[in-house]
Write an enzyme that holds these catalytic residues in place. Structure first.
Site, short mmCIF file in Angstrom:
data_model
loop_
_atom_site.label_atom_id
_atom_site.label_comp_id
_atom_site.label_asym_id
_atom_site.label_seq_id
_atom_site.Cartn_x
_atom_site.Cartn_y
_atom_site.Cartn_z
N HIS A 68 0.78 -1.22 -0.01
CA HIS A 68 0.06 0.03 -0.17
C HIS A 68 0.78 1.32 0.23
CE1 HIS A 68 0.96 0.09 4.32
NE2 HIS A 68 0.47 1.37 4.32
C1 UD1 Z 1 -2.20 6.22 4.94
C2 UD1 Z 1 -0.81 6.71 5.84
C3 UD1 Z 1 0.35 5.63 5.77
C4 UD1 Z 1 -0.30 4.30 6.40
C5 UD1 Z 1 -1.58 3.90 5.86
C6 UD1 Z 1 -2.14 2.64 6.41
C7 UD1 Z 1 -0.61 9.18 5.52
C8 UD1 Z 1 0.22 10.23 4.73
N1 UD1 Z 1 -0.56 7.86 5.01
O1 UD1 Z 1 -1.83 5.65 3.81
O2 UD1 Z 1 1.35 6.12 6.74
O3 UD1 Z 1 0.73 3.32 6.37
O4 UD1 Z 1 -2.29 4.76 5.93
O5 UD1 Z 1 -2.91 1.76 5.94
O6 UD1 Z 1 -1.19 9.36 6.29
N2 UD1 Z 1 -9.06 4.70 0.81
C9 UD1 Z 1 -10.50 4.15 0.42
N3 UD1 Z 1 -11.05 3.84 1.81
C10 UD1 Z 1 -10.48 3.89 2.93
C11 UD1 Z 1 -9.20 4.43 3.09
C12 UD1 Z 1 -8.54 4.98 1.88
O7 UD1 Z 1 -10.75 4.13 -0.54
O8 UD1 Z 1 -10.99 3.51 4.00
C13 UD1 Z 1 -8.56 5.08 -0.56
C14 UD1 Z 1 -8.77 6.47 -0.97
O9 UD1 Z 1 -8.83 6.58 -2.40
C15 UD1 Z 1 -7.63 7.46 -0.53
C16 UD1 Z 1 -6.61 6.35 -0.61
O10 UD1 Z 1 -6.96 5.02 -0.38
O11 UD1 Z 1 -7.44 8.63 -1.18
C17 UD1 Z 1 -5.43 6.69 0.25
O12 UD1 Z 1 -5.66 6.93 1.76
P1 UD1 Z 1 -4.79 7.81 2.52
O13 UD1 Z 1 -5.37 7.79 3.99
O14 UD1 Z 1 -4.51 9.05 1.99
O15 UD1 Z 1 -3.34 7.11 2.52
P2 UD1 Z 1 -3.03 5.50 2.85
O16 UD1 Z 1 -2.32 5.06 1.56
O17 UD1 Z 1 -3.96 4.92 3.22
N1 UDP Z 2 -3.85 -5.15 8.81
C1 UDP Z 2 -5.01 -5.78 9.06
N2 UDP Z 2 -5.98 -6.29 7.78
C2 UDP Z 2 -5.30 -6.20 6.66
C3 UDP Z 2 -3.90 -5.57 6.43
C4 UDP Z 2 -3.28 -5.18 7.37
O1 UDP Z 2 -5.72 -5.86 10.23
O2 UDP Z 2 -6.00 -6.18 5.51
C5 UDP Z 2 -3.24 -4.96 9.73
C6 UDP Z 2 -1.60 -5.46 10.12
O3 UDP Z 2 -1.68 -6.70 10.59
C7 UDP Z 2 -1.07 -4.30 10.87
C8 UDP Z 2 -1.71 -2.89 10.51
O4 UDP Z 2 -3.07 -3.33 9.86
O5 UDP Z 2 -1.52 -4.37 12.39
C9 UDP Z 2 -0.64 -2.43 9.51
O6 UDP Z 2 -1.49 -1.48 8.69
P1 UDP Z 2 -1.03 -0.89 7.47
O7 UDP Z 2 -0.01 -1.89 6.76
O8 UDP Z 2 -2.20 -0.45 6.72
O9 UDP Z 2 -0.09 0.45 7.63
P2 UDP Z 2 1.39 0.77 8.31
O10 UDP Z 2 1.84 -0.13 9.20
O11 UDP Z 2 2.24 0.23 7.03
O12 UDP Z 2 1.59 2.04 8.54
#
Ligand code: UD1
Ligand code: UDP
Length: 361
Positions: A209
């Site tokens: 991601h």
């Molecule tokens: C964010 C965090 C990242 C973290 C990740 C965990 C920042 C800059 N990034 O990244 O550090 O590792 O969360 O998962 O804060 N979206 C959906 N549904 C949701 C959530 C997101 O459709 O419930 C889609 C949307 O198109 C959105 C995109 O994902 O624009 C990105 O979501 P965003 O929260 O901006 O960043 P992440 O890549 O999730």
């Molecule tokens: N995780 C989860 N379901 C998923 C993918 C990840 O519960 O489908 C959990 C994972 O085990 C960990 C956390 O989400 O505890 C990590 O989140 P993510 O990878 O989105 O973010 P990051 O840690 O890179 O910021």
């Protein structure tokens, strides 16, 4: 003591869940501590948000801001405005923020401007890659926090190298251990197989991601092509983050032969980690969880904040290069069990240490 907790993204629900559990344990013992939870809405799909509150018994958010799916600036700015209103109303003693997302930075900035003390959980981590939005968020948050709860010794050292002692006189650095490991240890016994998933005895658990991988077609292509090859050796189960899903849907990238599933709740995820053979990921949290469950990890990034795992040989950094991912997979898919013996992250007692410190502060 009044605490306002700011959260909004998936890993923050998991981290804050452990601390909330400890706060409610203290409340049951008669300690006067109140937690108000603010959910920014950064993550909003049911399987990216609600499921964690339900499964992990996290108290329902007192405020839900609904600010997700926006650009960095719009998201962070709108969050600051709304969080400020809440902080003015709630007048907390502490604002707690977790990790390095836009919700973290917004919560910290709103609190700092109102001169409310900030406790940063997962402080001091650095990738030394200033192009990562997370690196900006964590450096800026650390700089304005009053207590920096560090998950690792490396994080403490990073802060010391940044001369934390000269920032301002009352910034306290504490080696607390990692709250994410608290959750993994606690929830292991509640793990559940994802319903309907058919898996082989041996499978690879993969997540992708990170913006640097999803938003760069060449990198994403390299990763997908490598895991497709790996899937000829072992089934690859890929719970797909919505960010990556949207990009794949709008592209011609080949994902055949991969077992792609929707993001799963934490109890399903713990089951997948506990039952897989190896983890391939660009997630921060998953690298530590792999270690906690004694699974080798291949990290598809150019750097990691969890350097102790690489030093131990439990984790290898491979970037997004197709050949490197494949060769590292074959070299690393079974490693000696002794590698997983060290207690790197505080043994499941980080939340206790954090809450005790706050109550004494
Ligand atoms: C964010 C965090 C990242 C973290 C990740 C965990 C920042 C800059 N990034 O990244 O550090 O590792 O969360 O998962 O804060 N979206 C959906 N549904 C949701 C959530 C997101 O459709 O419930 C889609 C949307 O198109 C959105 C995109 O994902 O624009 C990105 O979501 P965003 O929260 O901006 O960043 P992440 O890549 O999730
Ligand atoms: N995780 C989860 N379901 C998923 C993918 C990840 O519960 O489908 C959990 C994972 O085990 C960990 C956390 O989400 O505890 C990590 O989140 P993510 O990878 O989105 O973010 P990051 O840690 O890179 O910021």
């Amino acid at each position: 003591m009044n605490i306002v907790t700011i959260l909004g993204a998936r890993p923050q629900f998991i981290k804050a869940g452990s601390v909330s559990r400890e706060i409610s344990r203290q409340q049951k013992k008669g300690v006067n501590v109140k937690e108000v939870i603010v959910h920014t809405g950064q993550h909003y799909d049911a399987n990216m948000s609600d499921v964690f509150f339900e499964e992990m018994d996290i108290p329902k958010p007192d405020y839900f801001l609904g600010i997700g799916g926006k650009s960095h600036g719009a998201m962070t700015g709108q969050m600051i405005e709304k969080i400020e209103e809440i902080l003015v109303k709630e007048e907390p003693d502490w604002v707690m923020v977790y990790g390095d997302t836009n919700s973290t930075l917004a919560g910290a900035l709103a609190a700092a401007k109102l001169q409310i003390k900030i406790a940063h959980v997962e402080a001091g981590l650095r990738s030394f890659n200033m192009r990562m939005p997370e690196e900006l968020n964590r450096i800026l948050t650390d700089r304005i926090s009053s207590i920096l709860f560090c998950p690792t010794l490396a994080a403490v050292e990073n802060l010391s190298n940044e001369a934390v002692g000269n920032w301002k006189t009352d910034t306290k650095v504490m080696l607390s251990g990692d709250v994410m490991q608290d959750g993994a240890i606690f929830y292991k016994k509640f793990a559940k197989k994802p319903p309907g998933l058919v898996v082989s005895d041996e499978f690879v658990l993969c997540t992708i991601h990170r913006a640097e991988n999803t938003d760069d077609t060449e990198r994403l292509e390299g990763i997908l092509s490598a895991i497709k090859d790996i899937s000829e050796d072992k089934q690859v189960v890929l719970p797909l983050h919505p960010r990556t899903n949207k990009i794949i849907q709008n592209s011609k990238l080949d994902t055949s032969n991969l077992t792609i599933i929707d993001p799963v709740g934490y109890l399903n995820m713990v089951w997948l980690i506990d039952n897989c053979s190896i983890v391939l990921t660009d997630s921060g949290g998953l690298q530590k969880e792999a270690y906690c469950f004694s699974k080798p990890c291949i990290t598809m990034r150019d750097e990691t904040e969890w350097v102790e795992l690489v030093d131990l040989g439990a984790n290898v950094l491979v970037g997004a290069d197709r050949e490197k991912i494949i060769s590292s997979y074959f070299a690393h898919k079974s490693i000696a069990p002794e590698v997983f013996k060290s207690d790197l992250y505080g043994g499941g007692r980080a939340s206790q240490a954090i809450v005790a410190e706050l109550l004494n502060a």
